[in-house]
Design a protein around this motif. Sequence first.
Motif, PDB file in Angstrom:
ATOM      1  N   LYS B  47       0.833  -1.200   0.000  1.00 21.90           N
ATOM      2  CA  LYS B  47       0.000   0.000   0.000  1.00 21.90           C
ATOM      3  C   LYS B  47       0.867   1.249   0.000  1.00 21.90           C
ATOM      4  O   LYS B  47       1.777   1.386   0.811  1.00 21.90           O
ATOM      5  N   ILE B  48       0.568   2.166  -0.928  1.00 19.55           N
ATOM      6  CA  ILE B  48       1.361   3.394  -1.034  1.00 19.55           C
ATOM      7  C   ILE B  48       0.462   4.602  -0.885  1.00 19.55           C
ATOM      8  O   ILE B  48      -0.620   4.639  -1.461  1.00 19.55           O
ATOM      9  N   PHE B  49       0.934   5.584  -0.146  1.00 12.98           N
ATOM     10  CA  PHE B  49       0.214   6.854  -0.046  1.00 12.98           C
ATOM     11  C   PHE B  49       1.136   7.973  -0.494  1.00 12.98           C
ATOM     12  O   PHE B  49       2.215   8.158   0.066  1.00 12.98           O
ATOM     13  N   VAL B  50       0.743   8.713  -1.519  1.00 13.28           N
ATOM     14  CA  VAL B  50       1.558   9.835  -1.993  1.00 13.28           C
ATOM     15  C   VAL B  50       0.756  11.117  -1.782  1.00 13.28           C
ATOM     16  O   VAL B  50      -0.194  11.384  -2.508  1.00 13.28           O
ATOM     17  N   GLY B  51       1.139  11.899  -0.778  1.00 16.32           N
ATOM     18  CA  GLY B  51       0.356  13.079  -0.418  1.00 16.32           C
ATOM     19  C   GLY B  51       0.427  14.196  -1.444  1.00 16.32           C
ATOM     20  O   GLY B  51      -0.440  15.057  -1.488  1.00 16.32           O
ATOM     21  N   ASN B  52       1.462  14.195  -2.254  1.00 17.17           N
ATOM     22  CA  ASN B  52       1.596  15.190  -3.309  1.00 17.17           C
ATOM     23  C   ASN B  52       2.127  14.458  -4.541  1.00 17.17           C
ATOM     24  O   ASN B  52       3.263  13.995  -4.563  1.00 17.17           O
ATOM     25  N   CYS B  53       1.290  14.358  -5.559  1.00 17.15           N
ATOM     26  CA  CYS B  53       1.656  13.521  -6.711  1.00 17.15           C
ATOM     27  C   CYS B  53       2.906  14.001  -7.425  1.00 17.15           C
ATOM     28  O   CYS B  53       3.501  13.265  -8.215  1.00 17.15           O
ATOM     29  N   TYR B  54       3.318  15.254  -7.155  1.00 14.50           N
ATOM     30  CA  TYR B  54       4.537  15.752  -7.802  1.00 14.50           C
ATOM     31  C   TYR B  54       5.774  15.596  -6.931  1.00 14.50           C
ATOM     32  O   TYR B  54       6.869  15.990  -7.329  1.00 14.50           O
ATOM     33  N   ALA B  55       5.622  15.039  -5.753  1.00  7.69           N
ATOM     34  CA  ALA B  55       6.785  14.878  -4.872  1.00  7.69           C
ATOM     35  C   ALA B  55       7.671  13.724  -5.329  1.00  7.69           C
ATOM     36  O   ALA B  55       8.841  13.637  -4.964  1.00  7.69           O
ATOM     37  N   VAL B  56       7.079  12.844  -6.111  1.00  5.50           N
ATOM     38  CA  VAL B  56       7.822  11.670  -6.556  1.00  5.50           C
ATOM     39  C   VAL B  56       7.263  11.266  -7.912  1.00  5.50           C
ATOM     40  O   VAL B  56       6.131  11.606  -8.250  1.00  5.50           O
ATOM     41  N   SER B  57       8.042  10.562  -8.726  1.00  3.79           N
ATOM     42  CA  SER B  57       7.509  10.167 -10.025  1.00  3.79           C
ATOM     43  C   SER B  57       7.017   8.730  -9.961  1.00  3.79           C
ATOM     44  O   SER B  57       7.489   7.936  -9.147  1.00  3.79           O
TER      45      SER B  57
END
Lengths: 285, 587
Positions: B47-57
């Motif tokens: 399970k992955i949570f990315v709070g800002n889609c531009y913080a990582v590719s």
Amino acid sequence: MEGGLVLLGGGANGGGSGGSSGFSTNESAMSEASSYPAETELELGLGLSIGGPTGKINKASGRILTAKDFPVPRRASMNGGTPPSVTVSGTKRAADQSVPHDSGSPTATSQVVGWPPIRSYRMNSLVNNNQAKAPRAEEEHKGINEEEEEDKAIKDGSKLKKPNENLGHIGFIKVNMDGIRIGRKVNLNAHSSYHSLASALDNMFLRSAGAEKQQLTMPSKLLDGSSEFVLTYEDKEGDWMLVGDVPWMMFLTSVRRLRIMKTSEANGLAPRFHERNRTQRSKLI
Amino acid sequence: MPKRLASSLSDEVLEHVFSFIQSEKDRNVVSAVCKSWYEIERWCRRKIFVGNCYAVSPEMVIRRFPQVRSIELKGKPHFADFNLVPDGWGGYVLPWITEMAGAYPWLDEIRLKRMVVTDESLELIAKSFKDFKVLVLASCEGFSTDGLAAIAASCKNLRELDLRESEVDDSSVHWLSHFPETYTSMVSLNISCLGSGEVSFSALERLVSRCPNLRSLKLNRAVPLDKTANILRLAPQLVEFSACTYSAELRSDVFSNLAGAFSNCKELRSLSGFWDVVPDYLPAIYSVCSRLTSLNLSYATILSPDLIKLVSHCPSLQRLLVLDYIEDSGLEALASNCKDLQELRVFPSDPFDAEPNASLTEQGLVAVSLGCPKLQSVLYFCRRMSNAALVTIAQNRPNLNRFRLCIIEPNTADYLTGEPFDVGFGAIVEHCKDLIRLSLSGLLTDCVFEYIGKYAKKLEMLSVAFAGDSDLGLHHVLSGCESLRKLEIRDCPFGDKALLTNAAKLETMQSLWMSSCSVSFEACKLLSQKMPRLNVEVIDERGPPDSRPENCTVDKLYIYRSVAGPRFDMPPFVWTKDEDLALRLSP
């Protein structure tokens, strides 16, 4: 740069570097670009330019306007770091501070973009609720006729609001243009006439950002039928109409969304002048 | 040889142990213990949570975590909810779906918030993930019922389809009918954002009747009352239900049908919707009220007396969303009836009128803070407040963890003393030591920020508007709030000094938003040069910031940390230090 800390410790001595001076320079630049010099003069003459460039309101930049654009002297300290002794109309402040100007207290909140912080989903629901309610007793303000309002509407949004209290709620509506996948939203509260709205849309869709200033003063071709595109709107009944036929106020109460349509496709629409062909319910989308 | 056996056994054992660790934070800590734990953990992260889609590719995520099953992404900054982010800013999900389609064939959950989702993305999801189960699109836009039709047609194991508060274009496709007759797995369906033209009621009824596991159903607004009763009779096992339009006048046959339908629903715990409800129909739900834990009446124009009656039937209530029609008297009733209340949200029924149209003041909130010992989360819109009330609330309820107060008129002072609210909010942060989210309003000086910096050590998100006097305010927050992740500011006199002095802090945070403040483009460029792992984006539709006098302030500023570098999908009105002016101006 780290030495900056010393200054901070010394006490509040102003906002961002060059904030105040930068702001006034910006203001004059914007005034030049304004397509409504007459209104600008009116505003400045009434001394309403504290804390914000007043010429920006009709500048067809498609820029999202903020509290700075409206001639209500809100927070001068916003850019100059002065203590909040400047009175803001409509503020429930302590008795020792006077209210210098009476553009009407209900305006202040309705004119600031994104304030109060209520999601558009909920805002739309409020619009529907309030339209269903009986109009409240604001009879004393209803004497203002529409022409007067269109002249003064820019600098004094309160009069824009009062005859139809729902106007303060309309806010952003969707605009789509044929051939462009991504739609935009435009803030109807920020415009007081078709010209202003069309200029804003011109800027949003028909030109790239960084538009040359002189184009801003040219009247929009969207309204006079000379461009390959024509501006249409969907009204409350779901009909698509050409923009520009009804008085601006009436337009505001019935518009649901806008579409910039290719002139060639606009044949089935209600004719521009006088006649309405309401039997045509062509689903254009 | 024995060594290798031992290490491979312990890998399996470790992986098994890690499978009990669900929280993202704990997983991150585990992966930092040593290289071998990092390796084991990354292979078994699901399970992955990315709070800002531009913080990582997406490529970076896939490279590190090759076997993900569930992803949550958030796009636009929070202030986009209030129209402060221009359309076209970004937050496109398609690049993520494209990459994941190839890398994660077993992906079964996608949760998105404030992202632009196209029909193409939805079609790709439908096509690529064979066992797709959960699609949540919260406050998203850019798609139509065509995309939904693709999902309905292909996702045979879909359990959850939740479109909460998204904007869906109507493409006139009867998308609900695209669920095949053999499809029976729906557990949670939220289509409350759809218009009337977009939902075929008969298709909906057939769907509900063949999905025995349906637990949560949130219908769209235009479903009439008799249909509501029918649906409920088809799904008495519902736990969550969003009710719909109530007809204008009380008809006893409709009423008894509805009341009967509700009385069958023994599992019902959460009710919402209630658009256009007529108070005479409210008693139809009394049979379920005693078990209700969550009630959302924030779209209902019901007045205080009826609200009081309703609330007095709901002793188990934990969560209440309501309009200011509830008034102080209603909140007092709430405080005496609902001792389990944890969350309260009071919205304004007419936010643009300076005169209150309901008698809701700070007293209501004080009453609830006194009467509800479990109260943790507050969102309160009102027109007047006092420091005394805030101090009382803080002292009554030190267990508050979310406190968002919106005094509707900016710069409103304490109505009793004329003072700013520095002391009141100071008390909140001082007493409520577990506060993780705070929104300020009213007249505020730099002092309040001093208190926040000093006391709010667990604060993660702070929202500020029309407050402060100088850079000191911002400096206090950035230098004092150790846990700060998200800071959003509008219309405050904060500028270059505080920002540049606290540049390093910004890398420890997820993001900073500043609009209508006093930051210059020069400072933005300087910050960007100094901090290569920050993306410093200026949003300005007036034209290139460079073209204006040097100290002119930027319109909006969004700064976020990123390991992916500058993004490639910036629209023309977003400016960074690297912008090539020639490229910008060409069409």
